[in-house]
Design a protein around this motif. Structure first.
Motif, PDB file in Angstrom:
ATOM      1  N   LEU A  19    -136.114 148.001  35.978  1.00 61.34           N
ATOM      2  CA  LEU A  19    -134.687 148.185  35.232  1.00 61.34           C
ATOM      3  C   LEU A  19    -134.009 149.105  36.457  1.00 61.34           C
ATOM      4  N   VAL A  20    -133.054 148.634  37.199  1.00 58.17           N
ATOM      5  CA  VAL A  20    -132.396 149.254  38.223  1.00 58.17           C
ATOM      6  C   VAL A  20    -130.820 149.928  37.852  1.00 58.17           C
ATOM      7  N   ASP A  21    -130.509 150.983  37.914  1.00 59.35           N
ATOM      8  CA  ASP A  21    -129.395 151.563  37.495  1.00 59.35           C
ATOM      9  C   ASP A  21    -128.978 152.580  38.642  1.00 59.35           C
ATOM     10  N   ARG A  22    -127.588 152.519  38.954  1.00 57.73           N
ATOM     11  CA  ARG A  22    -126.989 153.678  39.833  1.00 57.73           C
ATOM     12  C   ARG A  22    -127.072 154.967  39.454  1.00 57.73           C
ATOM     13  N   ARG A  23    -127.195 155.224  37.997  1.00 53.70           N
ATOM     14  CA  ARG A  23    -127.662 156.442  37.491  1.00 53.70           C
ATOM     15  C   ARG A  23    -128.726 156.377  36.770  1.00 53.70           C
ATOM     16  N   GLY A  32    -121.210 158.460  25.565  1.00 51.19           N
ATOM     17  CA  GLY A  32    -120.008 158.831  24.952  1.00 51.19           C
ATOM     18  C   GLY A  32    -119.497 158.347  23.728  1.00 51.19           C
ATOM     19  N   ASN A  33    -120.176 156.966  23.137  1.00 49.25           N
ATOM     20  CA  ASN A  33    -119.287 156.387  22.032  1.00 49.25           C
ATOM     21  C   ASN A  33    -119.841 157.229  20.656  1.00 49.25           C
ATOM     22  N   ALA A  34    -119.482 156.643  19.522  1.00 44.27           N
ATOM     23  CA  ALA A  34    -119.388 157.341  18.368  1.00 44.27           C
ATOM     24  C   ALA A  34    -120.733 156.979  17.520  1.00 44.27           C
ATOM     25  N   LEU A 240    -124.037 145.269  33.319  1.00 39.29           N
ATOM     26  CA  LEU A 240    -123.348 146.566  34.026  1.00 39.29           C
ATOM     27  C   LEU A 240    -122.242 146.991  33.061  1.00 39.29           C
ATOM     28  N   GLY A 241    -122.054 146.503  31.769  1.00 39.82           N
ATOM     29  CA  GLY A 241    -121.199 147.202  30.851  1.00 39.82           C
ATOM     30  C   GLY A 241    -119.818 147.064  31.680  1.00 39.82           C
ATOM     31  N   PRO A 242    -119.050 147.760  31.620  1.00 44.41           N
ATOM     32  CA  PRO A 242    -117.416 147.928  31.989  1.00 44.41           C
ATOM     33  C   PRO A 242    -117.407 147.408  33.458  1.00 44.41           C
ATOM     34  N   TRP A 243    -118.626 147.570  34.438  1.00 42.09           N
ATOM     35  CA  TRP A 243    -118.338 147.410  35.571  1.00 42.09           C
ATOM     36  C   TRP A 243    -118.804 145.899  36.049  1.00 42.09           C
ATOM     37  N   GLY A 363    -119.862 142.566  28.018  1.00 43.71           N
ATOM     38  CA  GLY A 363    -118.800 142.405  27.230  1.00 43.71           C
ATOM     39  C   GLY A 363    -118.733 142.699  25.947  1.00 43.71           C
ATOM     40  N   HIS A 364    -119.496 143.718  25.496  1.00 42.01           N
ATOM     41  CA  HIS A 364    -119.961 143.795  24.059  1.00 42.01           C
ATOM     42  C   HIS A 364    -118.792 144.604  23.432  1.00 42.01           C
ATOM     43  N   ALA A 365    -117.848 144.777  24.077  1.00 37.64           N
ATOM     44  CA  ALA A 365    -116.605 145.699  23.456  1.00 37.64           C
ATOM     45  C   ALA A 365    -116.733 146.865  22.779  1.00 37.64           C
ATOM     46  N   HIS A 366    -116.376 146.926  21.564  1.00 33.31           N
ATOM     47  CA  HIS A 366    -116.382 148.054  20.510  1.00 33.31           C
ATOM     48  C   HIS A 366    -117.749 148.084  20.032  1.00 33.31           C
ATOM     49  N   GLN A 367    -118.571 147.115  20.262  1.00 30.65           N
ATOM     50  CA  GLN A 367    -120.037 147.551  19.457  1.00 30.65           C
ATOM     51  C   GLN A 367    -121.148 147.272  20.439  1.00 30.65           C
ATOM     52  N   GLY A 368    -120.999 147.584  21.898  1.00 30.18           N
ATOM     53  CA  GLY A 368    -122.255 147.366  22.403  1.00 30.18           C
ATOM     54  C   GLY A 368    -123.493 148.218  22.270  1.00 30.18           C
TER      55      GLY A 368
HETATM   56  C1  FAD Z   1    -115.033 156.000  22.453  1.00 27.50           C
HETATM   57  C2  FAD Z   1    -115.886 154.984  22.370  1.00 27.50           C
HETATM   58  C3  FAD Z   1    -116.524 154.613  21.140  1.00 27.50           C
HETATM   59  C4  FAD Z   1    -117.270 153.730  20.739  1.00 27.50           C
HETATM   60  N1  FAD Z   1    -118.018 153.785  19.937  1.00 27.50           N
HETATM   61  C5  FAD Z   1    -119.140 152.651  19.484  1.00 27.50           C
HETATM   62  C6  FAD Z   1    -119.807 152.638  18.339  1.00 27.50           C
HETATM   63  O1  FAD Z   1    -119.600 153.607  17.430  1.00 27.50           O
HETATM   64  N2  FAD Z   1    -120.831 151.769  18.194  1.00 27.50           N
HETATM   65  C7  FAD Z   1    -120.996 150.924  19.071  1.00 27.50           C
HETATM   66  O2  FAD Z   1    -121.833 149.841  18.899  1.00 27.50           O
HETATM   67  N3  FAD Z   1    -120.287 150.951  20.251  1.00 27.50           N
HETATM   68  C8  FAD Z   1    -119.183 151.797  20.350  1.00 27.50           C
HETATM   69  N4  FAD Z   1    -118.674 151.688  21.668  1.00 27.50           N
HETATM   70  C9  FAD Z   1    -118.786 150.701  22.652  1.00 27.50           C
HETATM   71  C10 FAD Z   1    -120.313 150.939  23.325  1.00 27.50           C
HETATM   72  O3  FAD Z   1    -120.164 152.226  23.552  1.00 27.50           O
HETATM   73  C11 FAD Z   1    -119.934 149.732  24.330  1.00 27.50           C
HETATM   74  O4  FAD Z   1    -119.840 148.554  24.051  1.00 27.50           O
HETATM   75  C12 FAD Z   1    -121.674 150.084  24.924  1.00 27.50           C
HETATM   76  O5  FAD Z   1    -121.966 151.503  25.374  1.00 27.50           O
HETATM   77  C13 FAD Z   1    -121.718 149.076  26.254  1.00 27.50           C
HETATM   78  O6  FAD Z   1    -122.980 149.085  26.931  1.00 27.50           O
HETATM   79  P1  FAD Z   1    -123.365 148.772  28.050  1.00 27.50           P
HETATM   80  O7  FAD Z   1    -125.081 149.128  28.198  1.00 27.50           O
HETATM   81  O8  FAD Z   1    -122.898 147.279  28.294  1.00 27.50           O
HETATM   82  O9  FAD Z   1    -122.726 149.337  29.213  1.00 27.50           O
HETATM   83  P2  FAD Z   1    -123.017 151.087  29.863  1.00 27.50           P
HETATM   84  O10 FAD Z   1    -123.358 151.966  28.796  1.00 27.50           O
HETATM   85  O11 FAD Z   1    -121.607 151.486  30.337  1.00 27.50           O
HETATM   86  O12 FAD Z   1    -124.011 150.698  30.966  1.00 27.50           O
HETATM   87  C14 FAD Z   1    -123.946 150.072  31.909  1.00 27.50           C
HETATM   88  C15 FAD Z   1    -124.637 150.619  33.022  1.00 27.50           C
HETATM   89  O13 FAD Z   1    -124.573 150.026  34.459  1.00 27.50           O
HETATM   90  C16 FAD Z   1    -124.885 150.914  35.172  1.00 27.50           C
HETATM   91  N5  FAD Z   1    -124.136 150.259  36.549  1.00 27.50           N
HETATM   92  C17 FAD Z   1    -122.669 150.024  36.644  1.00 27.50           C
HETATM   93  N6  FAD Z   1    -122.581 149.730  37.759  1.00 27.50           N
HETATM   94  C18 FAD Z   1    -123.425 149.672  38.490  1.00 27.50           C
HETATM   95  C19 FAD Z   1    -124.032 148.936  39.852  1.00 27.50           C
HETATM   96  N7  FAD Z   1    -123.127 148.873  40.667  1.00 27.50           N
HETATM   97  N8  FAD Z   1    -125.415 149.220  40.000  1.00 27.50           N
HETATM   98  C20 FAD Z   1    -126.271 149.762  39.235  1.00 27.50           C
HETATM   99  N9  FAD Z   1    -125.916 150.289  38.157  1.00 27.50           N
HETATM  100  C21 FAD Z   1    -124.792 150.006  37.711  1.00 27.50           C
HETATM  101  C22 FAD Z   1    -124.129 152.178  34.764  1.00 27.50           C
HETATM  102  O14 FAD Z   1    -124.643 153.154  35.570  1.00 27.50           O
HETATM  103  C23 FAD Z   1    -124.517 152.039  33.337  1.00 27.50           C
HETATM  104  O15 FAD Z   1    -125.947 152.591  33.075  1.00 27.50           O
HETATM  105  C24 FAD Z   1    -117.713 152.848  21.893  1.00 27.50           C
HETATM  106  C25 FAD Z   1    -117.049 152.898  23.094  1.00 27.50           C
HETATM  107  C26 FAD Z   1    -116.038 153.939  23.233  1.00 27.50           C
HETATM  108  C27 FAD Z   1    -115.480 153.891  24.832  1.00 27.50           C
END
Ligand code: FAD
Length: 401
Positions: A19-23, A32-34, A240-243, A363-368
């Motif tokens: 599992l590789v992450d830049r953080r 930081g979600n709810a 990579l979530g939003p990236w 691309g899991h939007a509000h529920q990732g």
């Molecule tokens: C205010 C707010 C409230 C929310 N409340 C809820 C809730 O209550 N319930 C719910 O289900 N969802 C909620 N969500 C949505 C949820 O937080 C996201 O859908 C979810 O966290 C996405 O997860 P992820 O693992 O895809 O992304 P992330 O958690 O962002 O993880 C992406 C990872 O990729 C890594 N990364 C990025 N770019 C690189 C790179 N170039 N190289 C290596 N690593 C990289 C990052 O460091 C990070 O660790 C909320 C979102 C927000 C903003």
């Protein structure tokens, strides 16, 4: 959450996983979600269609929506697609697919929470939508009844008296609440991801620091630079979530992706709430956390890396102070994150159409946070050629090619 759960599920199927992450895991959006594991969220969040909400959004009124001109410009096409897909027929189609994934959210978190020893982080008291006006409560109660019949999501409707008894910290004067009974609340979402990551390491997984931008196809699969050298693998999953949009653009994919940014701030009220509360007519959430009461905001349409403009936090705080004694804000800058969104409101889960051995999960939007475990399971089952927990067709990346 999504990447960590994918790693766990692949590992469980006998793969050697890195599992590789830049953080470190659990420090970005999933921090930081709810913190809600939203079993009730059977409908993806549509672009509002009624003229009043659209006008409020365009004028940047209220706490629910804000935008940057650069964001609208950059994300114009996917946003237009989102608006179109949110019309009733499109939204119903998306709901049919979304609800099938959401149905497994709790069942897939539960064994991971147990195995990761994370019970101390989880509260099973449901999730309340509170209403200021009787008209809005009645409409929401009718909708909740429909959703219960169609999708089995359980709820109760609370009178002002029942609400006051259940949540004494709320001020009198509310019209009542819809209380969803199935969601679970996590009191430190980042810590839950970290516990899942610790479980992955404890089971023999490698956790490394590296940048996904260095991912390259090789003769044997994929290679990626990390702080301890280059790692190679037959298969790779991008989560990579939003990236994710930046990463897949580099590979030649142009998917209709955008972000909805959101903020949080903690407060120290004299009395915490028993379960998270959504102020439904104002568009923000109050979630009791280990660090205090976390206020999270609605959607900000802005580039993921643009400077923070926490105007919605100020508006939501003013609304929240009408609901309860919020106390002092914690001495910390507001947190900013970005929900990774797609125009058709469905996550992107499955094989990269033009790159053998590469998989997508984003691309899991509000529920990732909710969907991480079931999405990880689905990818792992596809990678290993097993029968899948749900039909993957609606989520396949190929739909955008
Ligand atoms: C205010 C707010 C409230 C929310 N409340 C809820 C809730 O209550 N319930 C719910 O289900 N969802 C909620 N969500 C949505 C949820 O937080 C996201 O859908 C979810 O966290 C996405 O997860 P992820 O693992 O895809 O992304 P992330 O958690 O962002 O993880 C992406 C990872 O990729 C890594 N990364 C990025 N770019 C690189 C790179 N170039 N190289 C290596 N690593 C990289 C990052 O460091 C990070 O660790 C909320 C979102 C927000 C903003």
């Amino acid at each position: 959450m999504v990447g960590t759960c994918t790693a766990l599920h692949l590992q469980q199927r006998g793969f050697e996983v890195c599992l590789v992450d830049r953080r470190r895991p659990g420090e970005e959006t999933s921090f930081g979600n709810a913190g809600l594991i939203q079993r009730e969220a059977v409908e993806p969040y549509p672009f509002p269609q009624d003229p009043a909400s659209v006008a409020n959004a365009l004028l940047g009124r209220g706490a629910a929506v804000n935008w940057h001109a650069r964001g609208l410009w950059q994300m114009g096409r996917p946003l237009l697609g989102y608006w179109r897909a949110s019309r009733p027929a499109g939204h119903a189609r998306a709901t049919a697919a979304y609800s099938r994934l959401i149905a497994h959210a709790i069942d897939e978190h539960a064994p991971l929470i147990a195995a990761a020893g994370a019970e101390d982080l989880v509260v099973r008291e449901g999730y309340r939508f509170v209403f200021r006006s009787a008209g809005a409560l009645d409409a929401a109660a009718r909708r909740a009844q429909d959703l219960q019949q169609q999708f089995g999501v359980r709820h109760t409707v609370e009178t002002p008296e029942a609400l006051a008894q259940a949540e004494p910290a709320l001020r009198a004067g509310l019209a009542g609440a819809v209380r969803w009974l199935d969601p679970w609340a996590v009191r430190d979402p980042g810590a839950l991801v970290q516990r899942y990551a610790a479980l992955f390491v404890q089971r023999g997984g490698a956790l490394l620091e590296g940048d996904a931008a260095t991912l390259r196809a090789t003769a044997n699969g994929w290679a990626l630079k990390t702080t301890v050298g280059t790692v190679g693998a037959a298969q790779a999953v991008l989560a990579l979530g939003p990236w994710s949009g930046d990463a897949i653009r580099g590979l030649g994919y142009r998917f209709p992706l955008f972000v909805k940014r959101g903020y949080h701030q903690h407060y120290h009220p004299p009395a915490l709430l028993g379960c998270p509360v959504f102020d439904a007519e104002r568009g923000y959430v109050l979630a009791p956390m280990q660090r205090g009461l976390r206020l999270t905001t609605g959607a900000e349409f802005a580039p993921v890396d643009a400077p923070a403009t926490p105007v919605q936090l100020a508006r939501a705080e003013a609304s929240a102070r009408e609901l309860l004694d919020l106390g002092k804000p914690a001495d910390e800058p507001p947190w900013l994150g970005a929900r990774p969104c797609t125009a058709d409101m469905l996550p992107v889960i499955g094989p990269a159409p033009r790159h053998p051995g590469l998989w997508f999960n984003f691309g899991h939007a509000h529920q990732g946070f909710t969907l991480g475990p079931v999405s990880g399971l689905l990818v792992a089952q596809m990678v290993s050629g097993q029968p899948t927990v749900v039909d993957p067709a609606p989520y396949l990346p190929a739909r955008f090619c």
